[in-house]
Write an enzyme that holds these catalytic residues in place. Sequence first.
Site, PDB file in Angstrom:
ATOM      1  N   GLU A 440     -16.278  10.379 -24.206  1.00  0.00           N
ATOM      2  CA  GLU A 440     -17.506   9.724 -23.714  1.00  0.00           C
ATOM      3  C   GLU A 440     -17.178   8.631 -22.699  1.00  0.00           C
ATOM      4  OE1 GLU A 440     -20.225  11.462 -24.282  1.00  0.00           O
ATOM      5  OE2 GLU A 440     -20.625  10.015 -22.700  1.00  0.00           O
TER       6      GLU A 440
HETATM    7  C1  LIG Z   1     -11.977  15.572 -29.357  1.00  0.00           C
HETATM    8  C2  LIG Z   1     -12.588  15.516 -27.999  1.00  0.00           C
HETATM    9  C3  LIG Z   1     -13.935  15.800 -27.851  1.00  0.00           C
HETATM   10  C4  LIG Z   1     -14.517  15.781 -26.581  1.00  0.00           C
HETATM   11  N1  LIG Z   1     -15.827  16.152 -26.441  1.00  0.00           N
HETATM   12  C5  LIG Z   1     -16.316  16.324 -25.185  1.00  0.00           C
HETATM   13  C6  LIG Z   1     -17.612  16.888 -24.973  1.00  0.00           C
HETATM   14  O1  LIG Z   1     -18.335  17.183 -25.931  1.00  0.00           O
HETATM   15  N2  LIG Z   1     -18.035  17.100 -23.708  1.00  0.00           N
HETATM   16  C7  LIG Z   1     -17.265  16.792 -22.627  1.00  0.00           C
HETATM   17  O2  LIG Z   1     -17.695  17.012 -21.502  1.00  0.00           O
HETATM   18  N3  LIG Z   1     -16.043  16.234 -22.784  1.00  0.00           N
HETATM   19  C8  LIG Z   1     -15.548  16.001 -24.026  1.00  0.00           C
HETATM   20  N4  LIG Z   1     -14.309  15.466 -24.203  1.00  0.00           N
HETATM   21  C9  LIG Z   1     -13.530  15.096 -23.025  1.00  0.00           C
HETATM   22  C10 LIG Z   1     -13.397  13.595 -22.856  1.00  0.00           C
HETATM   23  O3  LIG Z   1     -14.639  13.037 -22.487  1.00  0.00           O
HETATM   24  C11 LIG Z   1     -12.282  13.324 -21.833  1.00  0.00           C
HETATM   25  O4  LIG Z   1     -11.073  13.635 -22.493  1.00  0.00           O
HETATM   26  C12 LIG Z   1     -12.286  11.904 -21.323  1.00  0.00           C
HETATM   27  O5  LIG Z   1     -13.408  11.669 -20.511  1.00  0.00           O
HETATM   28  C13 LIG Z   1     -11.033  11.574 -20.517  1.00  0.00           C
HETATM   29  O6  LIG Z   1     -10.746  12.550 -19.565  1.00  0.00           O
HETATM   30  P1  LIG Z   1      -9.276  13.170 -19.522  1.00  0.00           P
HETATM   31  O7  LIG Z   1      -8.923  13.610 -20.886  1.00  0.00           O
HETATM   32  O8  LIG Z   1      -9.208  14.162 -18.436  1.00  0.00           O
HETATM   33  O9  LIG Z   1      -8.328  11.951 -19.203  1.00  0.00           O
HETATM   34  P2  LIG Z   1      -8.006  11.405 -17.730  1.00  0.00           P
HETATM   35  O10 LIG Z   1      -9.242  11.279 -16.936  1.00  0.00           O
HETATM   36  O11 LIG Z   1      -6.895  12.215 -17.168  1.00  0.00           O
HETATM   37  O12 LIG Z   1      -7.482   9.950 -18.061  1.00  0.00           O
HETATM   38  C14 LIG Z   1      -6.116   9.670 -18.438  1.00  0.00           C
HETATM   39  C15 LIG Z   1      -5.942   8.146 -18.441  1.00  0.00           C
HETATM   40  O13 LIG Z   1      -6.169   7.646 -17.108  1.00  0.00           O
HETATM   41  C16 LIG Z   1      -7.182   6.665 -17.140  1.00  0.00           C
HETATM   42  N5  LIG Z   1      -8.000   6.769 -15.915  1.00  0.00           N
HETATM   43  C17 LIG Z   1      -8.407   7.883 -15.280  1.00  0.00           C
HETATM   44  N6  LIG Z   1      -9.157   7.562 -14.210  1.00  0.00           N
HETATM   45  C18 LIG Z   1      -9.251   6.223 -14.197  1.00  0.00           C
HETATM   46  C19 LIG Z   1      -9.898   5.262 -13.354  1.00  0.00           C
HETATM   47  N7  LIG Z   1     -10.670   5.639 -12.330  1.00  0.00           N
HETATM   48  N8  LIG Z   1      -9.754   3.941 -13.637  1.00  0.00           N
HETATM   49  C20 LIG Z   1      -9.026   3.532 -14.686  1.00  0.00           C
HETATM   50  N9  LIG Z   1      -8.390   4.392 -15.511  1.00  0.00           N
HETATM   51  C21 LIG Z   1      -8.507   5.711 -15.270  1.00  0.00           C
HETATM   52  C22 LIG Z   1      -8.001   6.935 -18.379  1.00  0.00           C
HETATM   53  O14 LIG Z   1      -8.653   5.772 -18.842  1.00  0.00           O
HETATM   54  C23 LIG Z   1      -6.929   7.427 -19.339  1.00  0.00           C
HETATM   55  O15 LIG Z   1      -6.293   6.347 -19.957  1.00  0.00           O
HETATM   56  C24 LIG Z   1     -13.728  15.439 -25.455  1.00  0.00           C
HETATM   57  C25 LIG Z   1     -12.379  15.123 -25.624  1.00  0.00           C
HETATM   58  C26 LIG Z   1     -11.804  15.167 -26.870  1.00  0.00           C
HETATM   59  C27 LIG Z   1     -10.333  14.870 -26.994  1.00  0.00           C
END
Ligand SMILES: Cc1cc2nc3c(=O)[nH]c(=O)nc-3n(C[C@H](O)[C@H](O)[C@H](O)COP(=O)(O)OP(=O)(O)OC[C@H]3O[C@@H](n4cnc5c(N)ncnc54)[C@H](O)[C@@H]3O)c2cc1C
Length: 598
Positions: A440
């Site tokens: 989220e």
């Molecule tokens: C169990 C689970 C349930 C989920 N459920 C849903 C769902 O129902 N629907 C859905 O759409 N998604 C869902 N997600 C996805 C979740 O919302 C994403 O994992 C999350 O938004 C982070 O994206 P990412 O994993 O690609 O991490 P990344 O975006 O790759 O981030 C990696 C790190 O980099 C940091 N980062 C990235 N960009 C920036 C920035 N601009 N400024 C500062 N820091 C940054 C992040 O804070 C993080 O620490 C779920 C994930 C999990 C694990």
Amino acid sequence: MPIPYTPPLADIRFILTRLIGLEHLAALPGYEAISLDIVDAVLGEAGKIAAEIFAPLNDAGDRRGARLMNGIVSMPPGFREAYKAFVEGGWNGLPVSETWGGQGLPWSIAMPVQEMLQAANLGLALCTLLNQGAIEAIETHGSEALKQKFLPKLVSGAWTGTMNLTEPQAGSDVGAVRCKAERDGADYRITGQKIFISYGDHDLTENIIHLVLARLPDAPEGTRGLSLFLVPKFLVGDQGTMGAANDVRAVSLEHKLGQHASPTCVMAFGDKRGAIGHLLGAEHGGMAAMFTMMNNARIGVGIQGLGLMERAYQQARDYAKTRVQSRDLAKPKDAPVTIIHHPDVRRMLLWMKAHIEAARALAYSCAFAIDQSRHATDEGPKKAAQTRVDLLTPVIKAWLTDLANEITSMGVQVFGGMGYIEETGAAQPMRDARVLAIYEGTNGIQANDLVFRKLARDDGAALKDLLDEMDQFLPALIKQPGDDFAAMHGHLGNAIESLRASGSWIVKKVKEDAAVAAAVAAPFLRLMGNAVGGYYLCQSALLAQADLASGADDADFLTAKIMTARFYADHVLPQAIALAATVVAGSKTVLAMKESAF
Ligand SMILES: Cc1cc2nc3c(=O)[nH]c(=O)nc-3n(C[C@H](O)[C@H](O)[C@H](O)COP(=O)(O)OP(=O)(O)OC[C@H]3O[C@@H](n4cnc5c(N)ncnc54)[C@H](O)[C@@H]3O)c2cc1C
């Protein structure tokens, strides 16, 4: 043996009746009928569902997990029956307008209900949280026809809703979404893959309504080119009849650290001809529509954090009262004592309890602001309440879930080695909590939202309003007798000053050098949670003092409220000064370190 959960009804009731004041809730048009009887009845029944139906399935559900076999996701035993009981009780539509079959109750009541369900069994209750977000998005952005067709069943809980943003290359960077949408008559065809979709498939209900972000062929790059589509698992006829299967399926389930009962799916849309989707909101206006769901879910995820903190606290407290180890420092010749006698264990338990009460007071105050923003008749208070909700949303999401990680881990610490052994159940809240700071919108993204949108866009005006309110409250503390309130006055005063100074500093920095502000956005958010949480806790202490003075009969409960706030003042609020120092000085090294030095 399942681990029991005791709904914290007295604490919730205290916030609703004293901190918010039911008379203020009942003064809002539409909520005139709200009374103590209704609140007690609703919360009491919800507490029963949580403790007697959801909680007993929690650890067994965690062990068995959701499973995908032959293209169908099956939930752990008992989950279907528990969800059915939840739906039959009308709980799914608690805060939703009666127009769509909901109960039309305020968020000030729905949020505590959500806390209890999440605390009892987050793996199941996550589904209900997503439903509420989907309902709000459709109610706000859907055409009349879409509302008529989908809302009644979503509101009753006969169908569930999901949110589909994430793709392998599009996590925090939602603008990188590649899922495609093509116009097809009055509808659209959706193709592409989504990952990590919570409750993307399950066997709790006959239909699942996916809200999917996708891009039309002529769309601009980035978030401005995204549109939101309602994609049902099974197509729905005009009379609400179930039709053929849509071209959407769960391809696999993720293997996760926690939340094993919640199915996190890789979803394939449009393997054949393209999944049929209905536009929600305007073409290329998908982010605005999705933000309605996301804002709802962000607060909901904060509440998940609150629920897990409470669960971990209850488990740790009960263990500390039974585990015998070591002698009492003050009575070295006596027999060994239960560990709750050791000062450091008491400190840990109070650290947990004080943060939980601060977090709860902050969250429910925000729930009341949501109610005001929707039901107040005068434009001024309505707008002010919405501004407050906007300001607090990233703090509730990130502060409460950072705390959830810290406090559920502390729960394991109270258990000692037994906390690390799965059989005791102390580890499950910690494992379940870990992702709350990630999904989220990660907490880093929340901190950016707070600083760049909620603070800088109005030059800090929303924060200033809150700080002025806190300043106005402060003198009331010093008027009380005894050193407890004097300590609260001193530490809260320092925290307010720290927040005001670093807030002004950060608003200035956003304009001068965005990277500097971004480098310290997270400690700033922590500072804000620390100070504002302390403000609400000190208010609770003051109200408890007034109740004691008027001879209320629950003196132990009220005295504990004052002592908990005093603990927070002595142990937590002083960190505000340190956090403010980090905000002002801390960006230099963050930005200067060469990449090769990491
Ligand atoms: C169990 C689970 C349930 C989920 N459920 C849903 C769902 O129902 N629907 C859905 O759409 N998604 C869902 N997600 C996805 C979740 O919302 C994403 O994992 C999350 O938004 C982070 O994206 P990412 O994993 O690609 O991490 P990344 O975006 O790759 O981030 C990696 C790190 O980099 C940091 N980062 C990235 N960009 C920036 C920035 N601009 N400024 C500062 N820091 C940054 C992040 O804070 C993080 O620490 C779920 C994930 C999990 C694990």
